[in-house]
Design a protein around this motif. Structure first.
Motif, PDB file in Angstrom:
ATOM      1  N   PHE A 239      -1.908  -7.256  -3.501  1.00  0.00           N
ATOM      2  CA  PHE A 239      -2.315  -8.508  -4.107  1.00  0.00           C
ATOM      3  C   PHE A 239      -2.269  -9.751  -3.090  1.00  0.00           C
ATOM      4  O   PHE A 239      -2.902 -10.698  -3.067  1.00  0.00           O
ATOM      5  CB  PHE A 239      -1.683  -8.949  -5.501  1.00  0.00           C
ATOM      6  N   SER A 240      -1.267  -9.660  -2.007  1.00  0.00           N
ATOM      7  CA  SER A 240      -0.933 -10.691  -0.997  1.00  0.00           C
ATOM      8  C   SER A 240      -1.410 -10.039   0.262  1.00  0.00           C
ATOM      9  O   SER A 240      -1.070 -10.645   1.390  1.00  0.00           O
ATOM     10  CB  SER A 240       0.580 -10.689  -0.979  1.00  0.00           C
ATOM     11  N   PHE A 241      -1.897  -8.930   0.383  1.00  0.00           N
ATOM     12  CA  PHE A 241      -2.495  -8.232   1.511  1.00  0.00           C
ATOM     13  C   PHE A 241      -3.623  -9.150   2.194  1.00  0.00           C
ATOM     14  O   PHE A 241      -4.465  -9.936   1.377  1.00  0.00           O
ATOM     15  CB  PHE A 241      -3.174  -6.756   1.414  1.00  0.00           C
ATOM     16  N   PRO A 242      -3.938  -9.120   3.500  1.00  0.00           N
ATOM     17  CA  PRO A 242      -5.394  -9.765   3.764  1.00  0.00           C
ATOM     18  C   PRO A 242      -6.258  -9.121   3.423  1.00  0.00           C
ATOM     19  O   PRO A 242      -6.047  -7.883   2.870  1.00  0.00           O
ATOM     20  CB  PRO A 242      -4.936  -9.733   5.445  1.00  0.00           C
TER      21      PRO A 242
ATOM     22  N   PRO B  79       3.572  -1.825   5.965  1.00  0.00           N
ATOM     23  CA  PRO B  79       2.962  -2.992   6.054  1.00  0.00           C
ATOM     24  C   PRO B  79       3.504  -4.385   5.740  1.00  0.00           C
ATOM     25  O   PRO B  79       3.092  -5.381   6.264  1.00  0.00           O
ATOM     26  CB  PRO B  79       1.766  -2.385   4.902  1.00  0.00           C
ATOM     27  N   SER B  80       4.451  -3.886   4.911  1.00  0.00           N
ATOM     28  CA  SER B  80       5.135  -5.383   4.289  1.00  0.00           C
ATOM     29  C   SER B  80       5.831  -6.148   5.566  1.00  0.00           C
ATOM     30  O   SER B  80       6.071  -7.203   5.799  1.00  0.00           O
ATOM     31  CB  SER B  80       6.144  -5.067   3.325  1.00  0.00           C
ATOM     32  N   GLU B  81       6.147  -5.180   6.632  1.00  0.00           N
ATOM     33  CA  GLU B  81       6.702  -5.689   7.922  1.00  0.00           C
ATOM     34  C   GLU B  81       5.667  -5.796   8.981  1.00  0.00           C
ATOM     35  O   GLU B  81       5.688  -6.844   9.947  1.00  0.00           O
ATOM     36  CB  GLU B  81       7.962  -4.837   8.296  1.00  0.00           C
TER      37      GLU B  81
ATOM     38  N   PRO C  53       3.873  -0.782 -11.201  1.00  0.00           N
ATOM     39  CA  PRO C  53       3.273  -0.596  -9.784  1.00  0.00           C
ATOM     40  C   PRO C  53       4.433  -0.289  -8.688  1.00  0.00           C
ATOM     41  O   PRO C  53       5.453  -0.976  -8.741  1.00  0.00           O
ATOM     42  CB  PRO C  53       2.460  -1.946  -9.310  1.00  0.00           C
ATOM     43  N   ASP C  54       4.124   0.478  -7.566  1.00  0.00           N
ATOM     44  CA  ASP C  54       4.925   0.747  -6.691  1.00  0.00           C
ATOM     45  C   ASP C  54       4.840  -0.288  -5.603  1.00  0.00           C
ATOM     46  O   ASP C  54       4.162  -1.641  -5.698  1.00  0.00           O
ATOM     47  CB  ASP C  54       4.820   2.058  -5.854  1.00  0.00           C
ATOM     48  N   ALA C  55       5.627  -0.485  -4.443  1.00  0.00           N
ATOM     49  CA  ALA C  55       5.718  -1.653  -3.598  1.00  0.00           C
ATOM     50  C   ALA C  55       4.402  -1.745  -3.056  1.00  0.00           C
ATOM     51  O   ALA C  55       3.957  -3.027  -2.790  1.00  0.00           O
ATOM     52  CB  ALA C  55       6.664  -1.289  -2.419  1.00  0.00           C
TER      53      ALA C  55
ATOM     54  N   SER D  36      -2.409   4.765   5.759  1.00  0.00           N
ATOM     55  CA  SER D  36      -2.408   6.248   5.600  1.00  0.00           C
ATOM     56  C   SER D  36      -0.968   6.730   5.885  1.00  0.00           C
ATOM     57  O   SER D  36      -0.698   7.863   5.487  1.00  0.00           O
ATOM     58  CB  SER D  36      -3.298   6.881   6.434  1.00  0.00           C
ATOM     59  N   SER D  37      -0.292   6.041   6.777  1.00  0.00           N
ATOM     60  CA  SER D  37       1.105   6.766   7.114  1.00  0.00           C
ATOM     61  C   SER D  37       2.105   6.270   5.574  1.00  0.00           C
ATOM     62  O   SER D  37       3.178   7.155   5.668  1.00  0.00           O
ATOM     63  CB  SER D  37       1.733   5.677   8.172  1.00  0.00           C
ATOM     64  N   PHE D  38       1.722   5.495   4.585  1.00  0.00           N
ATOM     65  CA  PHE D  38       2.563   5.212   3.614  1.00  0.00           C
ATOM     66  C   PHE D  38       2.067   5.499   2.152  1.00  0.00           C
ATOM     67  O   PHE D  38       2.544   5.342   1.291  1.00  0.00           O
ATOM     68  CB  PHE D  38       3.119   3.707   3.742  1.00  0.00           C
ATOM     69  N   ILE D  39       0.662   6.091   2.168  1.00  0.00           N
ATOM     70  CA  ILE D  39       0.221   6.372   0.996  1.00  0.00           C
ATOM     71  C   ILE D  39       0.011   7.898   0.983  1.00  0.00           C
ATOM     72  O   ILE D  39      -0.411   8.523   1.795  1.00  0.00           O
ATOM     73  CB  ILE D  39      -1.167   5.882   0.752  1.00  0.00           C
ATOM     74  N   GLN D  40       0.771   8.631   0.163  1.00  0.00           N
ATOM     75  CA  GLN D  40       1.052   9.901  -0.005  1.00  0.00           C
ATOM     76  C   GLN D  40      -0.479  10.392  -0.647  1.00  0.00           C
ATOM     77  O   GLN D  40      -0.919   9.767  -1.522  1.00  0.00           O
ATOM     78  CB  GLN D  40       2.157  10.385  -0.891  1.00  0.00           C
ATOM     79  N   LYS D  41      -0.675  11.572  -0.546  1.00  0.00           N
ATOM     80  CA  LYS D  41      -2.092  12.223  -1.054  1.00  0.00           C
ATOM     81  C   LYS D  41      -1.887  12.291  -2.268  1.00  0.00           C
ATOM     82  O   LYS D  41      -2.761  12.250  -2.911  1.00  0.00           O
ATOM     83  CB  LYS D  41      -2.120  13.404  -0.160  1.00  0.00           C
ATOM     84  N   THR D  42      -0.624  12.741  -2.881  1.00  0.00           N
ATOM     85  CA  THR D  42      -0.599  12.831  -4.231  1.00  0.00           C
ATOM     86  C   THR D  42      -0.800  11.750  -5.044  1.00  0.00           C
ATOM     87  O   THR D  42      -0.855  11.735  -6.292  1.00  0.00           O
ATOM     88  CB  THR D  42       0.913  13.506  -4.588  1.00  0.00           C
ATOM     89  N   GLN D  43      -0.775  10.491  -4.330  1.00  0.00           N
ATOM     90  CA  GLN D  43      -0.795   9.105  -5.148  1.00  0.00           C
ATOM     91  C   GLN D  43      -2.344   8.694  -5.343  1.00  0.00           C
ATOM     92  O   GLN D  43      -2.580   8.080  -6.102  1.00  0.00           O
ATOM     93  CB  GLN D  43       0.016   8.029  -4.252  1.00  0.00           C
ATOM     94  N   GLN D  44      -3.218   9.411  -4.491  1.00  0.00           N
ATOM     95  CA  GLN D  44      -4.603   8.835  -4.421  1.00  0.00           C
ATOM     96  C   GLN D  44      -5.320   8.815  -5.528  1.00  0.00           C
ATOM     97  O   GLN D  44      -6.388   8.022  -5.776  1.00  0.00           O
ATOM     98  CB  GLN D  44      -5.120   9.405  -3.189  1.00  0.00           C
TER      99      GLN D  44
END
Length: 772
Positions: free
Chosen positions: A444-447, A392-394, A436-438, A420-428
């Motif tokens: 906080f700066s996402f749309p 998402p950052s790119e 905080p991770d990346a 969903s491609s970058f959030i691991q299920k164990t993190q949810q």
């Protein structure tokens, strides 16, 4: 009949209507091919259906418009005309699979057998109209990997060119029919960028679509381009390199019939060169008519009659003259190629405004080849699938490329795919800590739409958020969806913008901390809805405005810290409702007005800090009711009037700081009875009268009475008491004679049992004398 059809069409989904027409019209044409009608009649029926259908079934939906007006023209009309070039005895034997294979790729197994039977395979080796093909047996894994790498390059080119054209549009010159001014660098660059965008976008769409079709059919694949930027002549450009699948179609529809007719009329060898020239011009004229019709159907309001015809006919004439005059024949092969390459690029640029003009005026260059007003859902889905695997950052950076990509990457469905491609299920369901991770930082700066999806996917079940050092962004409105939150701590960050009112939806919140940030705006009154809140600390920010009255609803609040902001107005009287409040810190603001008497209802209060404000009027006597108070700090305000004697009721008071106000009258003797008092400062006021003798009973460590208007000497009880005092200041005070009050031995720094008090007084005298 027409008015009866329109309401029916209006309720049919546009994509379903396109699909039905795309299937029905070819089916009708296929059935007529198997009938006894002549070729001309079958072709006329098919073409008429294609022309009339968009008129009989109008629809404002962009998918329908592009599908009907674009696909029906580009594919079906040319295919129907191309079918008519074959003998009827041949096409009537096609199976449905062979018919649709021909419609899709302009080729099928019967045609391959037919051309082989008629010895056309020899012609294909030399005929420039025969395109290069990749047989099914040659399309190995390595072939597909090379295609994927090339498509990635095309995607980069398309992204860059669309961004450039969005920033630097064609301008007013696109409204005129004129050759390109090669001395105008901006116009030259814009036309080059459009050509590169046209090239890359056509390659992307054709390759991704056609490769799937030919693989399903097991048919040969014809690449759409063969490095057109290396063309060494106009004939090389149009015959060998540009839009190869269309070459054979143009050849069958226009070139071959014209050449056959001319040779029938004049079979002599001397006329063959003339026949080729005429057939070439007819081919360009046919292509011009097709493009004129495309402009009429796709962008009628921007169409200028003859504009496309000028472009294609000028190229046809130039191509014929180039070959007829045998230009560059005197040069060597290498120089002939180089000069020919320069001349080809020169002529393409010179005439490009005639082709680019209609699209420039309709702003199609922003999303070519699908016009902005005729976007389909299919390209959007393709764009979303491609970008969903980019972090998402790119991926969000590509939203600036063009409007279509911006819209594709700005809906909640893509946000879900991408995250969903970058959030691991164990993190949810993990409680978030101070590191905080990346993705947490990006939240906080996402749309806004990303913030909502991210909150739902990862943070919905989180009970505690304690995040430090967020470098940029603002507090998301999506924070209001995290109704399971009990603790929210945003500390030492560069967060900007206001505190969203949605924070008032966190009904389970017991602790809210927003400190050392760049948050601005006012305190949301909705915070008053958080009745479970026990700790509220919003300090060292840049907040302005008043303290909301709704804060009086926070009856469970134990700590209220709003220090070091820019809050103004008065302290609301509703603050007296906070009976469980133990710590109140409103220091370093711009609060003004009277301190409400309701503050005396804070029966649980232990610490009050009102330093560095502009509070005025008298100190309310009700403060004396706060029996649990340990610290009372009210320095650097504008309080006036006497010090309430009721403060002497505060038996647990440890610190009393009333310095730098405008207090008058004597120092109340009742204060001197506070045995637990360790810090007393009333300096910088207008206090008068004598220093009370009872002050010697205090156990203070700090005693500051300077900068007042006390009179008389130092009480003997003060000299004999104050056993614990370590820091003391009395001067300057008009009328107070410290030296006259000291015993004879103390003037030289006596060593009596209370010499430390005398020494402190002498030090005060020396310090005051030095600064004077």
């Amino acid at each position: 009949m027409g008015p009866q059809i329109l309401p029916i069409v209006a309720v049919i989904p546009a994509w379903l209507l396109v699909l039905a027409v795309v299937v029905i019209i070819p089916q009708v044409h296929f059935q007529f091919l198997r009938s006894t009608l002549p070729n001309s009649a079958v072709t006329a029926i098919g073409v008429t259906l294609l022309i009339l259908t968009p008129m009989l079934f109008p629809c404002d939906h962009v998918f329908y418009n592009y599908g009907m007006r674009g696909v029906s023209l580009i594919f079906f009309m040319m295919r129907f005309l191309e079918v008519a070039t074959f003998p009827r005895s041949f096409t009537s034997k096609w199976t449905m699979r062979e018919y649709y294979e021909f419609i899709g790729v302009s080729d099928n197994e019967p045609i391959r057998k037919f051309t082989s039977k008629n010895h056309q395979d020899k012609l294909s080796k030399t005929d420039p109209w025969m395109p290069k093909v990749a047989q099914a047996r040659d399309r190995t894994l390595g072939y597909y990997l090379r295609q994927a790498a090339r498509l990635l390059v095309m995607l980069v080119i398309m992204t860059f060119t669309t961004a450039y054209l969005e920033k630097y549009p064609f301008g007013e010159n696109s409204k005129k029919m004129q050759l390109l001014n090669l001395l105008d660098l901006k116009s030259v660059l814009v036309n080059i960028m459009f050509g590169a965008q046209l090239f890359s976008s056509m390659d992307l769409m054709y390759t991704t679509g056609t490769l799937m079709i030919v693989d399903l059919l097991g048919a040969p694949y014809t690449p759409i381009f063969d490095k057109p930027y290396f063309s060494t002549s106009l004939r090389d450009f149009w015959s060998n390199r540009w839009n190869q699948p269309i070459k054979i179609t143009i050849h069958r529809i226009f070139f071959a019939p014209t050449l056959a007719l001319l040779r029938k009329l004049d079979p002599t060898k001397d006329a063959r060169q003339t026949h080729l020239m005429i057939a070439t011009l007819v081919s360009f004229a046919g292509s011009a008519l097709l493009h004129e019709y495309a402009c009429i159907m796709l962008i009628p309001h921007e169409w200028i009659p003859g504009e496309m015809s000028i472009f294609f006919m000028s190229h046809g004439i130039a191509c014929v003259l180039w070959e007829r005059l045998n230009l560059l024949s005197s040069l060597s092969i290498s120089w002939k190629r180089f000069v020919g390459w320069i001349m080809t690029l020169f002529f393409l640029l010179l005439t490009s405004p005639f082709f680019n003009g209609p699209f420039a005026r309709s702003e199609q260059f922003l999303e070519f080849p699908v016009p902005q007003s005729m976007k389909t859902s299919v390209p959007t889905e393709v764009v979303q699938i491609i970008f969903s695997y980019i972090h998402p950052s790119e991926s969000l950076k590509f939203r600036r490329a063009c409007k279509h990509i911006h819209n594709s990457l700005s809906d909640k469905y893509f946000a879900s795919m991408n995250l969903s491609s970058f959030i691991q299920k164990t993190q949810q369901a993990v409680t978030c800590t101070m590191q905080p991770d990346a993705l947490d930082r990006l939240w906080f700066s996402f749309p806004e739409i990303y913030q909502n999806v991210y909150a739902r996917m990862k943070l919905m079940s989180v009970s505690s958020l304690s995040w430090w050092n967020i470098k940029n962004g603002s507090i998301p409105k999506a924070i209001g969806t995290l109704t399971e939150l009990v603790t929210l701590d945003l500390f030492r960050s560069d967060l900007e913008g206001p505190i969203p009112v949605e924070i008032g939806k966190l009904v389970n919140l017991s602790s809210l901390t927003i400190c050392l940030t760049k948050v601005t705006g006012s305190l949301p009154a909705e915070i008053g809805n958080l009745i479970q809140l026990e700790r509220l600390s919003i300090c060292s920010c840049s907040l302005t405005g008043k303290i909301p009255k709704t804060f009086g609803q926070l009856v469970n609040l134990k700590l209220l810290n709003l220090c070091s902001n820019g809050l103004s107005g008065s302290i609301p009287k509703e603050i007296g409702n906070l009976e469980n409040l133990a710590d109140l810190n409103l220091a370093s603001n711009s609060l003004s007005g009277r301190l409400p008497s309701s503050i005396g209802k804070l029966v649980s209060i232990r610490h009050i800090n009102l330093n560095d404000n502009m509070l005025d009027s008298e100190i309310p006597a009700q403060l004396g009711q706060l029996e649990n108070l340990h610290n009372l700090q009210m320095q650097r305000n504008k309080f006036s009037g006497p010090i309430p004697k009721e403060l002497g009721n505060l038996r647990n008071l440890y610190e009393l700081n009333l310095a730098s106000n405008d207090l008058q009258g004597p120092l109340p003797r009742e204060i001197c009875a506070l045995s637990n008092l360790h810090f007393l400062s009333v300096s910088g006021n207008q206090l008068t009268g004598e220093i009370p003798a009872e002050i010697g009973r205090l156990n203070v460590v700090h005693l500051h009475l300077a900068h007042n208007k006390f009179q008389g000497g130092i009480p003997k009880e003060m000299l004999g008491g104050l056993r614990n005092v370590r820091f003391m200041s009395i001067l300057p005070n008009r009328g107070v004679d410290i030296m006259g009050s000291l015993p004879d031995g103390a003037r030289e720094g006596g060593n009596g049992s209370h010499g430390h008090v005398w020494n402190l007084l002498l030090g005060d005298v020396r310090r005051h004398s030095y600064f004077e």
